[in-house]
Design an enzyme around this catalytic site. Sequence first.
Site, PDB file in Angstrom:
ATOM      1  CB  CYS A   1       1.746  56.717  15.237  1.00  0.00           C
ATOM      2  SG  CYS A   1       2.054  55.702  16.698  1.00  0.00           S
TER       3      CYS A   1
ATOM      4  CD  GLU B   1      -1.288  53.988   9.077  1.00  0.00           C
ATOM      5  OE1 GLU B   1      -2.103  54.739   9.660  1.00  0.00           O
ATOM      6  OE2 GLU B   1      -0.171  53.705   9.561  1.00  0.00           O
TER       7      GLU B   1
ATOM      8  CG  HIS C   1      -0.747  53.103  13.055  1.00  0.00           C
ATOM      9  ND1 HIS C   1       0.313  53.600  12.326  1.00  0.00           N
ATOM     10  CD2 HIS C   1      -0.280  52.918  14.317  1.00  0.00           C
ATOM     11  CE1 HIS C   1       1.378  53.704  13.102  1.00  0.00           C
ATOM     12  NE2 HIS C   1       1.040  53.289  14.317  1.00  0.00           N
TER      13      HIS C   1
HETATM   14  N1  GLN Z   1       7.798  55.654  18.413  1.00  0.00           N
HETATM   15  C1  GLN Z   1       6.522  56.055  18.869  1.00  0.00           C
HETATM   16  C2  GLN Z   1       6.005  55.170  19.992  1.00  0.00           C
HETATM   17  O1  GLN Z   1       6.453  54.086  20.190  1.00  0.00           O
HETATM   18  C3  GLN Z   1       5.522  56.099  17.724  1.00  0.00           C
HETATM   19  C4  GLN Z   1       5.250  54.771  17.128  1.00  0.00           C
HETATM   20  C5  GLN Z   1       4.630  54.820  15.759  1.00  0.00           C
HETATM   21  O2  GLN Z   1       4.687  55.849  15.074  1.00  0.00           O
HETATM   22  N2  GLN Z   1       4.072  53.705  15.318  1.00  0.00           N
HETATM   23  O3  GLN Z   1       5.117  55.558  20.700  1.00  0.00           O
END
Ligand code: GLN
Length: 535
Positions: free
Chosen positions: A382, A510, A508
């Site tokens: 992310c 994970e 994600h």
């Molecule tokens: N802050 C980034 C976004 O909103 C990444 C979010 C995250 O790592 N879950 O896109």
Amino acid sequence: MVKYIFVTGGVSSSLGKGIFGASLAKLLQGRGYSVTIQKFDPYINVDPGTLNPYEHGECYVTEDGAETDLDLGHYERFLNVPTSQMNNVTTGRIYQTVINQEREGKYLGKTVQVIPHITDEIKRRMQLVAQTGKFHIVITEIGGTVGDIESLPFVEAVRQLVRELGPYNSLVCHLTLIPFLASAKELKTKPTQHSVNQMMGYGLKPDLIICRTEHELGEDIRNKLSLFCNVDRDCVIQAIDKSSIYAVPLELQNENLDRTVLHKLSLPNMGTSDMTAWTEFLDKLAAPKYTVNIGLVGKYVELQDAYKSIHESFIHAGVSNLCKVNLISIHSADLTEGNVAETLGQLDGVLVAPGFGDRGIEGKITAIKYIRENNIPFFGICLGMQMAVIEYARNVLGLKDAHSTEMNKKTAHPVIDMMEEQKKIKKMGGTMRLGSYACLLNKPSKAYTAYGTVDITERHRHRFEYNNKFQEQFEAAGLVSTGINPENGLVEIVEIPTHKWFVGVQFHPELKSTVLNPHPLFVAFIKACLEKESK
Ligand code: GLN
């Protein structure tokens, strides 16, 4: 008829109600029952999505896009069955529903009160997941500790529900702490006695006492607890500290927990317990053949719970590689050009963590530059993927001010930008791109090699995305998009094919790794870290 098990906590917080619930569910699953677990949290936030990880640990996201407590992650990792919006409910959500109904006029003429209106809504929600018809047994964990002002309506709702469900249809397991007084060399039952007294004062009688302890409980302690806490002798269950949470189910089975619970619920034993795959996992966990040292670069690294699912994914994928993974926490804000080689140089691989806001991001970018240039396996999740894109733009494409508009709204090169659908959103709660979306993989790619299929779905939690306006430039310079959302063209995965293993993912992974299904990308990443010959 669905059977209900309630898990409450006493004496202290952080005793591991989530792990206990997940372990009990696992044992019942091993006996052929289909089980789900839900958590009722007494705080007023509608969900934990608006909470800082320092407050509440990681925010776990379900397939259907609920932002939930991290205990739901344990439930899924143990049971290998997805949870949903229904499985995590807070005081905030309960009140929101009741207050909305009051405004709609549902209670016209009536005074709306904690009892019966709030407790009715709690009971309705407690029974909701059972209505899916998918489960024989529903385990409900009540967050907090019995006696807290804010958990009172939940305890009262459990009391009412236990009565309504009738004999043999529900059980209350109370998890407490049996402290060891080093000076007296004695385990003490008094705090548990007080906690049970308090519960009885609320009209709720525990059926099983689960005793968290650092030392074995002797017969005398067990007898005493049985007598003073008014539970059967076989309902005093020892839950001794273990080095791995995954060892807890079998430890509880040694205490006959599953048999006792089934007996109390008047459910048949369904023959022997099948914990074969679980035991195999534990055997491998105990005897790794290899070791890798992996850096976890993030801004909440001092708090393990902030990256709970990442930690657990490494355990699952490590076992599938017969490998012990040493995770070395690296605070992104501490990384500089001056110390990056010394900090990362000896590592077998580096994962750059998800996150929000600008604290520590230059450190993440510095780390990624070093990893990329030194051919060290890299896994970006992310925000970690977004930082990899920014690093490539700055240092390979030469776009020196390239940035994400999350951190710099005015950048001339917004290589990461807010998603179109997010731009009109004003409210912060539950409005990110959440939950499961499809992704189509390119062949060949590291991602395809890992998954072994081109169609995947993964869970998301973000507002910003790779800016497709720069895609041609990136591809030409060697940062390839290898996973794309088939509906809107959103870039979900970037890779550097010439690098040993450089994979950044917008989703994600994970959140989908379980004991029995380690995540393919974590498995492949560790495999790459293990292949030292090209280093
Ligand atoms: N802050 C980034 C976004 O909103 C990444 C979010 C995250 O790592 N879950 O896109």
